[in-house]
Design an enzyme around this catalytic site. Structure first.
Site, PDB file in Angstrom:
ATOM      1  N   SER A   1       0.839  -1.201   0.000  1.00 48.03           N
ATOM      2  CA  SER A   1       0.000   0.000   0.000  1.00 48.03           C
ATOM      3  C   SER A   1       0.870   1.245   0.000  1.00 48.03           C
ATOM      4  O   SER A   1       2.075   1.171   0.253  1.00 48.03           O
ATOM      5  CB  SER A   1      -0.885  -0.002   1.246  1.00 48.03           C
TER       6      SER A   1
ATOM      7  N   HIS B   1       4.247 -14.436  39.206  1.00 45.64           N
ATOM      8  CA  HIS B   1       4.116 -13.234  40.024  1.00 45.64           C
ATOM      9  C   HIS B   1       5.499 -12.678  40.328  1.00 45.64           C
ATOM     10  O   HIS B   1       6.394 -13.448  40.652  1.00 45.64           O
ATOM     11  CB  HIS B   1       3.391 -13.569  41.331  1.00 45.64           C
TER      12      HIS B   1
ATOM     13  N   LEU C   1      -1.860  -4.882   8.198  1.00 43.97           N
ATOM     14  CA  LEU C   1      -0.915  -5.205   9.267  1.00 43.97           C
ATOM     15  C   LEU C   1       0.145  -6.156   8.716  1.00 43.97           C
ATOM     16  O   LEU C   1      -0.167  -7.059   7.929  1.00 43.97           O
ATOM     17  CB  LEU C   1      -1.643  -5.887  10.434  1.00 43.97           C
TER      18      LEU C   1
ATOM     19  N   ARG D   1      -4.109   4.436   4.291  1.00 44.39           N
ATOM     20  CA  ARG D   1      -3.303   3.955   3.173  1.00 44.39           C
ATOM     21  C   ARG D   1      -4.208   3.313   2.135  1.00 44.39           C
ATOM     22  O   ARG D   1      -5.292   2.832   2.464  1.00 44.39           O
ATOM     23  CB  ARG D   1      -2.237   2.969   3.685  1.00 44.39           C
TER      24      ARG D   1
ATOM     25  N   ASP E   1      -1.379  -5.920   2.237  1.00 39.89           N
ATOM     26  CA  ASP E   1      -2.108  -4.644   2.193  1.00 39.89           C
ATOM     27  C   ASP E   1      -2.881  -4.440   0.900  1.00 39.89           C
ATOM     28  O   ASP E   1      -3.792  -3.615   0.847  1.00 39.89           O
ATOM     29  CB  ASP E   1      -1.119  -3.471   2.334  1.00 39.89           C
TER      30      ASP E   1
HETATM   31  C1  LIG Z   1       4.451   4.349   9.760  1.00 44.66           C
HETATM   32  C2  LIG Z   1       3.886   2.956   9.690  1.00 44.66           C
HETATM   33  C3  LIG Z   1       3.945   2.153  10.816  1.00 44.66           C
HETATM   34  C4  LIG Z   1       3.441   0.863  10.764  1.00 44.66           C
HETATM   35  N1  LIG Z   1       3.510   0.095  11.888  1.00 44.66           N
HETATM   36  C5  LIG Z   1       3.032  -1.162  11.861  1.00 44.66           C
HETATM   37  C6  LIG Z   1       3.146  -1.991  13.009  1.00 44.66           C
HETATM   38  O1  LIG Z   1       3.679  -1.597  14.042  1.00 44.66           O
HETATM   39  N2  LIG Z   1       2.665  -3.263  12.924  1.00 44.66           N
HETATM   40  C7  LIG Z   1       2.069  -3.732  11.782  1.00 44.66           C
HETATM   41  O2  LIG Z   1       1.634  -4.890  11.764  1.00 44.66           O
HETATM   42  N3  LIG Z   1       1.947  -2.960  10.679  1.00 44.66           N
HETATM   43  C8  LIG Z   1       2.418  -1.696  10.700  1.00 44.66           C
HETATM   44  N4  LIG Z   1       2.336  -0.934   9.562  1.00 44.66           N
HETATM   45  C9  LIG Z   1       1.697  -1.512   8.363  1.00 44.66           C
HETATM   46  C10 LIG Z   1       2.676  -2.445   7.641  1.00 44.66           C
HETATM   47  O3  LIG Z   1       3.819  -1.727   7.288  1.00 44.66           O
HETATM   48  C11 LIG Z   1       1.997  -3.037   6.412  1.00 44.66           C
HETATM   49  O4  LIG Z   1       0.800  -3.669   6.788  1.00 44.66           O
HETATM   50  C12 LIG Z   1       2.903  -4.057   5.731  1.00 44.66           C
HETATM   51  O5  LIG Z   1       4.123  -3.487   5.356  1.00 44.66           O
HETATM   52  C13 LIG Z   1       2.200  -4.652   4.506  1.00 44.66           C
HETATM   53  O6  LIG Z   1       3.035  -5.596   3.929  1.00 44.66           O
HETATM   54  P1  LIG Z   1       2.947  -5.967   2.384  1.00 44.66           P
HETATM   55  O7  LIG Z   1       3.970  -7.029   2.182  1.00 44.66           O
HETATM   56  O8  LIG Z   1       1.549  -6.250   2.024  1.00 44.66           O
HETATM   57  O9  LIG Z   1       3.354  -4.642   1.588  1.00 44.66           O
HETATM   58  P2  LIG Z   1       4.548  -3.608   1.706  1.00 44.66           P
HETATM   59  O10 LIG Z   1       5.277  -3.724   2.966  1.00 44.66           O
HETATM   60  O11 LIG Z   1       3.971  -2.287   1.363  1.00 44.66           O
HETATM   61  O12 LIG Z   1       5.557  -4.074   0.563  1.00 44.66           O
HETATM   62  C14 LIG Z   1       5.223  -4.000  -0.788  1.00 44.66           C
HETATM   63  C15 LIG Z   1       6.501  -4.044  -1.613  1.00 44.66           C
HETATM   64  O13 LIG Z   1       6.152  -4.236  -2.972  1.00 44.66           O
HETATM   65  C16 LIG Z   1       6.959  -3.408  -3.789  1.00 44.66           C
HETATM   66  N5  LIG Z   1       6.240  -3.200  -5.055  1.00 44.66           N
HETATM   67  C17 LIG Z   1       5.064  -2.574  -5.255  1.00 44.66           C
HETATM   68  N6  LIG Z   1       4.685  -2.681  -6.550  1.00 44.66           N
HETATM   69  C18 LIG Z   1       5.642  -3.394  -7.171  1.00 44.66           C
HETATM   70  C19 LIG Z   1       5.828  -3.848  -8.511  1.00 44.66           C
HETATM   71  N7  LIG Z   1       4.936  -3.607  -9.466  1.00 44.66           N
HETATM   72  N8  LIG Z   1       6.964  -4.537  -8.805  1.00 44.66           N
HETATM   73  C20 LIG Z   1       7.886  -4.806  -7.845  1.00 44.66           C
HETATM   74  N9  LIG Z   1       7.749  -4.399  -6.565  1.00 44.66           N
HETATM   75  C21 LIG Z   1       6.644  -3.718  -6.230  1.00 44.66           C
HETATM   76  C22 LIG Z   1       7.147  -2.154  -2.963  1.00 44.66           C
HETATM   77  O14 LIG Z   1       8.287  -1.435  -3.405  1.00 44.66           O
HETATM   78  C23 LIG Z   1       7.316  -2.771  -1.563  1.00 44.66           C
HETATM   79  O15 LIG Z   1       8.677  -3.058  -1.330  1.00 44.66           O
HETATM   80  C24 LIG Z   1       2.861   0.362   9.562  1.00 44.66           C
HETATM   81  C25 LIG Z   1       2.820   1.168   8.421  1.00 44.66           C
HETATM   82  C26 LIG Z   1       3.331   2.446   8.481  1.00 44.66           C
HETATM   83  C27 LIG Z   1       3.292   3.283   7.237  1.00 44.66           C
END
Ligand SMILES: Cc1cc2nc3c(=O)[nH]c(=O)nc-3n(C[C@H](O)[C@H](O)[C@H](O)COP(=O)(O)OP(=O)(O)OC[C@H]3O[C@@H](n4cnc5c(N)ncnc54)[C@H](O)[C@@H]3O)c2cc1C
Length: 477
Positions: A157, A456, A331, A284, A324
């Site tokens: 996301s 405890h 998460l 997001r 996401d």
């Molecule tokens: C400030 C912040 C704090 C957070 N804290 C928490 C927390 O404490 N605990 C928690 O559970 N979640 C937290 N989150 C949410 C968490 O970061 C996301 O839920 C999680 O990263 C989602 O994982 P994902 O693998 O789906 O996607 P992402 O982590 O977004 O990874 C997606 C990847 O795909 C790549 N990508 C996208 N399109 C393409 C394409 N076409 N070709 C190649 N690569 C591509 C991107 O570059 C990225 O590297 C937080 C988010 C933010 C912004």
């Protein structure tokens, strides 16, 4: 052209975990990721979570909590310091070092598990027999063609844009900019009182910023149990001095040279506040930019999420999507567990992921954590329930830590006593919630928790006491 059993697009916590699990199960696996490091000069695995999300935010929360503890709590322990200096640049450098260590760790894990790591942006190109064709653009005018039997989309996301203003990450910041301020802003505005807004607001408040949080919704933390949310609101506003304004309607945002002015309506009054920096944290949105879903007819819903069923299957055969970019909570652990489950499904296994047992955590102080249904959800669904609560106020361990505030609430079925939800605000509840998740996964009753011996003095005694209370036999209540 290279051919794989499984191609994973995205190396965030969803994608990199899916790739490792697929390789462990014997599949020839590639993971394609377009992420770059903070300097923009090298690939960086780990996605939002490791680079600009969970990990860096927790590093800053820890540093800022130390500052707060030294300034406000040390005297109580008989400790006085003649001079306390805070260096925001060093805090950011420490955070960056943690990010570099962890993102490098994924590179090592890929090598160890024989996952081929490819840098670049992947797009669907078509189909060749039963193989999906992807084109990877590395941004330097070079393209690589990858064919795979299975594709797992884990593209994550991106921050939801606010139409009124453009993010420049100088004065108007998204999560990336908020994690990289090298000086403490005098006046910080935060639009959005969700998890990211509250965590970032807390970081900069603890190190000296005056923080105003503007939230459009009339209810604070609407997804959380409202008893816990109300308690949190009281701590954040009355004790910590965060100015959180709910039911706000933003009318205009104007950028100055070194300031941002926000015009908004609140309680029927029109207000203008000038901030040094403004964080926009209004949620997001799923990221399918550059993926070319239309090239293969991949179905997206009206909000841009890849449409999947309970098992993360898209409308296309052997194309899966996780994390996401699909429905459900945004998460990291949800993304990872979906990644494992999909790899295992490809291998013909029958994994199960119970969405009702996914824990939520907000790393404020006190922390907030929960799993399962809130009281509001149970009422809305007409489910009869029992409730037991207990506080950290008289818990010996919490008093010793100097963090004796907060509540644990256990909700269980009125008829069967099965635990339906556990809601917490208090010290280290991010860790304590794991016991509640385990109890719910094992379909425990509140009596089961109540009959388990808890060490405890520990914080876990508060969960024990809340379970006893739900079973009408509290010992300290
Ligand atoms: C400030 C912040 C704090 C957070 N804290 C928490 C927390 O404490 N605990 C928690 O559970 N979640 C937290 N989150 C949410 C968490 O970061 C996301 O839920 C999680 O990263 C989602 O994982 P994902 O693998 O789906 O996607 P992402 O982590 O977004 O990874 C997606 C990847 O795909 C790549 N990508 C996208 N399109 C393409 C394409 N076409 N070709 C190649 N690569 C591509 C991107 O570059 C990225 O590297 C937080 C988010 C933010 C912004």
């Amino acid at each position: 052209m290279s051919q794989f059993d499984v191609a994973v697009i995205g190396a965030g916590p969803g994608g990199y975990i899916a790739a490792i699990r697929a390789a462990q199960l014997g599949f020839h696996t590639v993971c394609i990721d377009a992420g770059v490091n903070k300097a923009g000069d090298a690939p960086a695995l780990g996605g939002t979570c490791l680079n600009v999300g969970c990990i860096p935010s927790k590093a800053l929360l820890q540093s800022s909590e130390h500052v707060h503890t030294i300034l406000h709590d040390f005297a109580d322990h008989g400790i006085s310091l003649s001079e306390v200096r805070f260096d925001a640049e060093q805090m950011i450098a420490r955070k960056d070092a943690i990010v570099t260590k962890l993102t490098g760790g994924i590179k090592y894990l890929f090598q160890k598990n024989k996952v081929e790591s490819v840098f670049g942006r992947a797009a669907f190109a078509g189909k060749n027999g039963d193989l999906w064709q992807l084109i990877v653009d590395n941004g330097k005018g070079e393209y690589r063609s990858i064919d795979a039997k299975h594709v797992i989309i884990a593209t994550g996301s991106v921050p939801r844009p606010l139409p009124l203003v453009e993010i420049d990450n100088i004065n108007v910041l998204d999560n990336e900019g908020a994690l990289n301020l090298s000086r403490v802003p005098g006046k910080l505005g935060v639009i959005g009182s969700g998890v990211i807004g509250l965590e970032m607001g807390s970081v900069w408040k603890r190190v000296g910023a005056e923080v105003t949080v503007l939230e459009a919704a009339p209810t604070f933390l609407a997804a959380a149990d409202q008893q816990i949310a109300k308690e949190a609101f009281k701590y954040f506003t009355k004790e910590q001095g965060l100015d959180i304004q709910l039911g706000v309607k933003i009318a205009a945002i104007n950028k100055g040279n070194n300031s941002v002015s926000v015009q908004y309506e609140h309680n029927g009054e029109s207000k203008t506040v000038v901030f040094d920096k403004l964080i926009v944290a209004i949620g997001r949105v799923p990221n399918t930019q550059g993926l070319h879903p239309e090239a293969v007819g991949l179905a997206l819903d009206e909000r841009g999420f890849v449409v999947v069923d309970e098992e993360c299957r898209t409308n296309l055969p052997n194309v899966w999507a996780i994390g996401d970019v699909v429905r459900g909570p945004m998460l990291a652990h949800k993304a990872s567990d979906e990644g494992v489950a999909v790899a295992e499904r490809i291998a013909g296994q029958k994994p199960h992921l119970d969405f009702n047992c996914i824990p939520w955590v907000i790393y404020t102080d006190p922390e907030i954590a929960w799993v399962g249904k809130t009281e509001e959800q149970l009422k809305a669904e007409g489910i009869a329930y029992k409730k037991g609560t207990s506080g950290f106020g008289a818990n010996g361990r919490a008093l010793g830590l100097g963090k004796a505030k907060g509540t644990v609430k256990v909700l269980s079925c009125a008829e069967t006593d099965r635990v339906l939800g556990v809601h917490m605000i208090g010290p280290m509840v991010s860790e304590l919630v794991a016991e509640a998740v385990m109890a719910m996964e094992f379909k425990a009753s509140s009596e089961d928790i109540a009959r388990i011996v808890h060490a405890h003095p520990t914080l876990s005694e508060v969960l024990h006491e809340a379970a006893l209370a739900a079973d009408k036999r509290a010992l300290h209540g």
